[in-house]
Structures are given as structure tokens and as C-alpha cells.
Write a protein that holds these residues in place. Structure first.
Motif, mmCIF file in Angstrom:
data_model
loop_
_atom_site.group_PDB
_atom_site.id
_atom_site.type_symbol
_atom_site.label_atom_id
_atom_site.label_comp_id
_atom_site.label_asym_id
_atom_site.label_seq_id
_atom_site.Cartn_x
_atom_site.Cartn_y
_atom_site.Cartn_z
ATOM 1 N N PHE A 33 -60.451 -42.247 -65.550
ATOM 2 C CA PHE A 33 -60.269 -43.514 -66.347
ATOM 3 C C PHE A 33 -60.429 -42.923 -67.700
ATOM 4 O O PHE A 33 -59.687 -43.471 -68.479
ATOM 5 N N PHE A 34 -61.397 -42.072 -68.004
ATOM 6 C CA PHE A 34 -61.319 -41.765 -69.490
ATOM 7 C C PHE A 34 -60.328 -41.003 -69.894
ATOM 8 O O PHE A 34 -59.987 -40.907 -71.121
ATOM 9 N N SER A 39 -53.310 -35.701 -67.820
ATOM 10 C CA SER A 39 -52.041 -35.505 -67.378
ATOM 11 C C SER A 39 -51.040 -36.491 -67.731
ATOM 12 O O SER A 39 -49.779 -36.529 -67.554
ATOM 13 N N SER A 40 -51.314 -37.249 -68.637
ATOM 14 C CA SER A 40 -50.806 -38.394 -69.333
ATOM 15 C C SER A 40 -49.762 -38.081 -70.457
ATOM 16 O O SER A 40 -50.347 -37.069 -71.241
ATOM 17 N N PRO A 41 -48.536 -38.522 -70.347
ATOM 18 C CA PRO A 41 -48.025 -37.901 -71.539
ATOM 19 C C PRO A 41 -48.133 -38.350 -72.882
ATOM 20 O O PRO A 41 -48.773 -39.625 -72.942
#
Length: 128
Positions: A33-34, A39-41
Motif C-alpha cells: 500500500f505505502f 516496484s512501481s515505475p
């Protein structure tokens, strides 16, 4: 418009949001969640930062405000740009290095419990 149609539309929309949340968040935890499991671009995080600072009210009220204040809103937008640059170059690397979730966890870790509470208080006060 018929109030029954409005109520049914609202209820269907609410049920749809809960269904999407339930499907997408079944295996989620605080880490995902935070931090998006780290791993988000970058463009997804940038889009989220900008989206969190805007709202639907912004799109309704800003054009009128810009017209009445002679484009002083540009100063606010410039401040956002500077602020996002500081966040991206100073805070984000610090968060990843120290494995932090928010500025409040940094305040507590670095300066103690009362610093964390004071920072949270002033945030709430500024939003009020």
C-alpha cells in the motif's frame, strides 16, 4: 433528475468501487500500500503525487480564480514544481535508504516521539 435514479447510480458506483478494491487488494499489505513493494515505475509515482495534490474541485474553481487574480496561480504551480523536485531528489532517496514510509516516521526515528506528534499536529492544523 429523479432522486431514485441518482441514489441507484450512487449505490451501484459504491458497490463497483468496493468490488474493485476487494479484487485488487486481497494480497496487499502495508508494504504494497505505502510503497508499491518498491516496484512501481517512476511515472506511476509521479502521476500519483500529482493526483494526490489535485482534486475535482481544482478543475472547477481554478479557472475562475486564475481569471480573477491575474494568473497569480502560476506562483502556486511553480511552488509545486519546486516542492516535487525536493521530494524526488531529497526525501525519496532518504525514505528508501532508511526504509521509511512517511516524514512522520523519519521525525520519530531521528528526533523522537514528540517531534513526530508535533509534525502530525501541524499537518492537521494546516489542513483545518
Amino acid at each position: 433528475m429523479n432522486p431514485i435514479i441518482i441514489l441507484i447510480t450512487f449505490l451501484l458506483y459504491t458497490v463497483l468501487l468496493f468490488a474493485i478494491t476487494w479484487i485488487t487488494a486481497r494480497k496487499a499489505d502495508n508494504e504494497s500500500f505505502f510503497r508499491g513493494n518498491k516496484s512501481s515505475p517512476w511515472f506511476v509515482i509521479a502521476y500519483g503525487m500529482i493526483g494526490a495534490s489535485l482534486s475535482g474541485v481544482t478543475f472547477m474553481s481554478v479557472p475562475g480564480w486564475v481569471g480573477s487574480t491575474q494568473f497569480t496561480y502560476l506562483v502556486l504551480v511553480s511552488g509545486y514544481l519546486i516542492g516535487y523536485t525536493v521530494i524526488a531528489t531529497v526525501l525519496m532517496p532518504l525514505y528508501y535508504k532508511l526504509n521509511l514510509i512517511s516524514i512522520y516516521s523519519y521525525l520519530e526515528q531521528r528526533f523522537g516521539f514528540w517531534s513526530y506528534k508535533t509534525g502530525a499536529f501541524f499537518f492537521l492544523l494546516s489542513r483545518t
